[in-house]
Design a protein around this motif. Sequence first.
Motif, PDB file in Angstrom:
ATOM      1  N   ILE A  96     -13.446   1.786  10.528  1.00 33.26           N
ATOM      2  CA  ILE A  96     -12.163   2.245   9.914  1.00 33.26           C
ATOM      3  C   ILE A  96     -12.138   1.622   8.491  1.00 33.26           C
ATOM      4  CG2 ILE A  96      -9.796   2.397   9.822  1.00 33.26           C
ATOM      5  CD1 ILE A  96      -9.940   2.705  12.895  1.00 33.26           C
ATOM      6  N   ASP A  97     -12.070   2.022   7.367  1.00 29.06           N
ATOM      7  CA  ASP A  97     -12.016   1.404   6.222  1.00 29.06           C
ATOM      8  C   ASP A  97     -13.036   0.179   5.852  1.00 29.06           C
ATOM      9  OD1 ASP A  97      -9.962   2.860   5.299  1.00 29.06           O
ATOM     10  OD2 ASP A  97      -8.307   1.498   6.014  1.00 29.06           O
TER      11      ASP A  97
ATOM     12  N   PRO B  12      -8.072  -3.075  11.080  1.00 30.92           N
ATOM     13  CA  PRO B  12      -8.926  -2.849   9.696  1.00 30.92           C
ATOM     14  C   PRO B  12      -7.743  -2.662   8.871  1.00 30.92           C
ATOM     15  CG  PRO B  12      -8.916  -1.086  11.350  1.00 30.92           C
ATOM     16  CD  PRO B  12      -8.552  -1.991  12.036  1.00 30.92           C
ATOM     17  N   TYR B  13      -6.530  -1.880   9.247  1.00 37.02           N
ATOM     18  CA  TYR B  13      -5.388  -1.621   8.169  1.00 37.02           C
ATOM     19  C   TYR B  13      -4.945  -2.779   7.646  1.00 37.02           C
ATOM     20  CZ  TYR B  13      -1.147  -0.006   6.125  1.00 37.02           C
ATOM     21  OH  TYR B  13       0.039   0.010   5.409  1.00 37.02           O
ATOM     22  N   VAL B  14      -4.760  -3.918   8.133  1.00 35.47           N
ATOM     23  CA  VAL B  14      -3.924  -5.115   7.628  1.00 35.47           C
ATOM     24  C   VAL B  14      -4.960  -5.796   6.924  1.00 35.47           C
ATOM     25  CG1 VAL B  14      -3.083  -7.142   8.505  1.00 35.47           C
ATOM     26  CG2 VAL B  14      -2.655  -5.191   9.837  1.00 35.47           C
TER      27      VAL B  14
ATOM     28  N   ARG C 246      -6.603   7.437   0.792  1.00 35.16           N
ATOM     29  CA  ARG C 246      -6.597   6.026   1.040  1.00 35.16           C
ATOM     30  C   ARG C 246      -7.260   5.578   2.124  1.00 35.16           C
ATOM     31  NH1 ARG C 246      -0.494   3.895   0.601  1.00 35.16           N
ATOM     32  NH2 ARG C 246      -1.624   1.974   0.475  1.00 35.16           N
ATOM     33  N   HIS C 247      -7.972   6.372   3.256  1.00 34.40           N
ATOM     34  CA  HIS C 247      -8.376   5.501   4.240  1.00 34.40           C
ATOM     35  C   HIS C 247      -9.473   6.636   4.759  1.00 34.40           C
ATOM     36  CE1 HIS C 247      -5.345   2.705   4.677  1.00 34.40           C
ATOM     37  NE2 HIS C 247      -4.571   3.672   4.763  1.00 34.40           N
TER      38      HIS C 247
ATOM     39  N   ALA D 234     -12.210   7.028   8.194  1.00 29.25           N
ATOM     40  CA  ALA D 234     -12.596   6.700   9.596  1.00 29.25           C
ATOM     41  C   ALA D 234     -13.490   7.344  10.343  1.00 29.25           C
ATOM     42  CB  ALA D 234     -11.276   6.606  10.536  1.00 29.25           C
TER      43      ALA D 234
ATOM     44  N   ARG E  74      -7.231  -4.471   4.834  1.00 27.52           N
ATOM     45  CA  ARG E  74      -7.165  -3.724   3.656  1.00 27.52           C
ATOM     46  C   ARG E  74      -5.769  -3.755   2.861  1.00 27.52           C
ATOM     47  NH1 ARG E  74      -8.997   2.654   2.314  1.00 27.52           N
ATOM     48  NH2 ARG E  74      -8.219   2.485   0.141  1.00 27.52           N
ATOM     49  N   ARG E  75      -4.813  -3.543   3.767  1.00 29.56           N
ATOM     50  CA  ARG E  75      -3.653  -3.753   3.122  1.00 29.56           C
ATOM     51  C   ARG E  75      -2.825  -4.960   2.454  1.00 29.56           C
ATOM     52  NH1 ARG E  75       0.446  -3.586   0.575  1.00 29.56           N
ATOM     53  NH2 ARG E  75       2.338  -2.371   0.617  1.00 29.56           N
ATOM     54  N   TYR E  76      -3.130  -6.113   3.618  1.00 29.34           N
ATOM     55  CA  TYR E  76      -2.553  -7.279   3.284  1.00 29.34           C
ATOM     56  C   TYR E  76      -3.634  -8.495   2.965  1.00 29.34           C
ATOM     57  CZ  TYR E  76       1.507  -4.951   4.794  1.00 29.34           C
ATOM     58  OH  TYR E  76       2.390  -4.203   5.152  1.00 29.34           O
TER      59      TYR E  76
END
Length: 715
Positions: A207-208, A242-244, A182-183, A185, A246-248
Amino acid sequence: MTSATKKKIGIGLGILAVLLGVALGVFLLKRQQLLDYALQRAKAKVERKYPVTLTLGKARFTDLNTVGIAGMSMVPTAAPTDTLLQARQMTVSLSVRSLFAGRPVFSNLEINDAQLTARKTATTDNFSFLYKKKGAQPATPRDTTKGVNYGLLVNQLLEGSFDNIPEEADFRNFLVTFDSPRHRARITMPRLAIEDGDISGQVTAVIDSVENRVGVQGHVEPGDYALNAEVFGLERRPVVLPYVLRRYGARVQFDTLRLSLTDKDLDDDELTVRGTASAANFIVNHPKLSDRDVRFPRGGIDFVARLGQAFAALDKGTKVTLNRMEFFPVMSVRKLPVNQRVIGKMVNGLRSRSEALAGLQVNADVESAETPANTFFEALPEGMFNTLEGMQGEGTLTYRLHLALDMNQLDSLEFNSGLTPKNFRISRFGRENLNKLNEDFSYTAYNDDGDSIKTFSVGPSNPKFTPYSEVPNYLKNAIMTAEDPRFMSHKGFMEKAFVKSAIQNIKEKRFARGGSTLSMQLIKNVFLTRQKTVTRKIEEALIVWLIENTRLVSKERMFEVYLNIIEWGPKVYGVNEAARFYFDKQPSNLNLSESLYLASIIPRPKRFQMSFNQYGEMRSAARYFHRLIADLMERKGMISEGDRESVTYNLSFPGRAHSSIFRAVRPDTTRTVFAPDSTQFEQPLNLIDLLGGEAPDAGVNTNATPPATTPPPKQ
């Protein structure tokens, strides 16, 4: 001095030089042997602690106490072809005294051209052994009735991270890569140094697909699990999470982030962590949150976080600061056991978002310090309260919130939120003059896409304007009974109705029922955009509070403006146009049945035809609404028993709406029984309280709006 003496001295010095040379040779030879031995011991120690194979290149002294190592590699024993860490050159300082004493002490680690390659698949990875203690009990099947112990998990991560931080280190050209299903980096560190616990360096992270160039500085004490660090964007560019993104789908960024961990304590499998975090120029952007950036110039938290078996909490002692306004939250999130049906779906991967929340319990109590009014307004995030930007006031305000939510028992939901004023008044308005509600002002109606439809004056300058006194009591009481039975007595909000509305929305997994009072509907239409965002709803609530609690506008004037601007059909705005469009009469001549009809279509004015079938007969859902509102009005003394008996469902529509309601069709002569339509009429929110068994006198203030005992004269 004689020649014989000189000869003897020369021979002595020569012998001494030879002895020193032999001793130096023996020292160097022995030192190298001891170094090789020490490195073998270090290698064995690492391999005992971790399931890896550590390979070190040729090592030699480059000066008295500096050792150069020609490369190294670390490979997990479970994956002999998967190199986790490798470096081209390593340099360490070694105390010669400790070496000869048999207890070699290494320091000042320097690594050049290194690469850490982390990989994760659906079932395995090549790095988790770094934070998993060797000799721990083998993994057992997850107990879904108890859940994860977040305290043990976070403690394991903290200890694994701090235990692997060297006291002195200098990393040059260090590349870290991570790949999972899923990721992805890629982190490049031109240089990252740790000297006497002081950290400094620069990092480029992709990252992503989100790239950040950041600087890092701070201080770390690995033995005390203490950290004080600062991360900031280089070249005046913000740092984007980055995570936020892609995720939200939310862009969250900051200029500078400061984090401090001061203490951790694991007791009875519960972890308590204390520290602080703060951010400068913190920005959040998400279409469901706001149509523009929401910016927090300065904000921070002093936290006391507690984690344990299936729960996480912020305990007493936590303080949140927005600019100079302080909040003191105490909250917890706990995962409770869920039923077997949901567990089965979790195992099979079929769980929906609402079912993922099943078993969740949230409790929160937040209270602010007593805050000067101007400090409160300055603390409001930029982009969140556009209408109020620049507002000033006197006195103080205190905010309180209480929430208790159990997803296993939704009917037990508790929620209340509010401001407590003390000698408060508005001394200057912001971008919008809230006092314009008391004046003749220009109003623009928009459609759901934000396009303007028409602009008209709200006041005596408009010939279609209908004063409050000329609106029949039938219509006023019908609307308040259906939309907001306590409008004349509440201060802008009906918390009990809001809670019941929230319960229904959660149960039905959709926005099935709104929570707006007439005050909130008015403010939304006059001051705010049509966009359905979280920030617009919060802004709406604050403006309502300001107007209602400072008595800026009377209830009668608020209702008067409401009746003259709301939509009652396609491009039909205001009670005057509505009375003409449907019944071709002045508002003052509307009878009870006509008033009930106009009240019934307010929630969905563009679908006014849905109250009737193709033959012009009122549908069963619309009849139910008429009966219900009429019964409530009679029960509250707003109409007489004779008025109630006069209610008819056979309305005539001499106005322009006639052709839309009575559509030309061929009569069905075989139809002998009227079949109720299954289309459900959207019940007004605020009937919930009355249907739930409220006292008969709850709701409309009949002293402010005298009950109509006889119908107005017909036209």
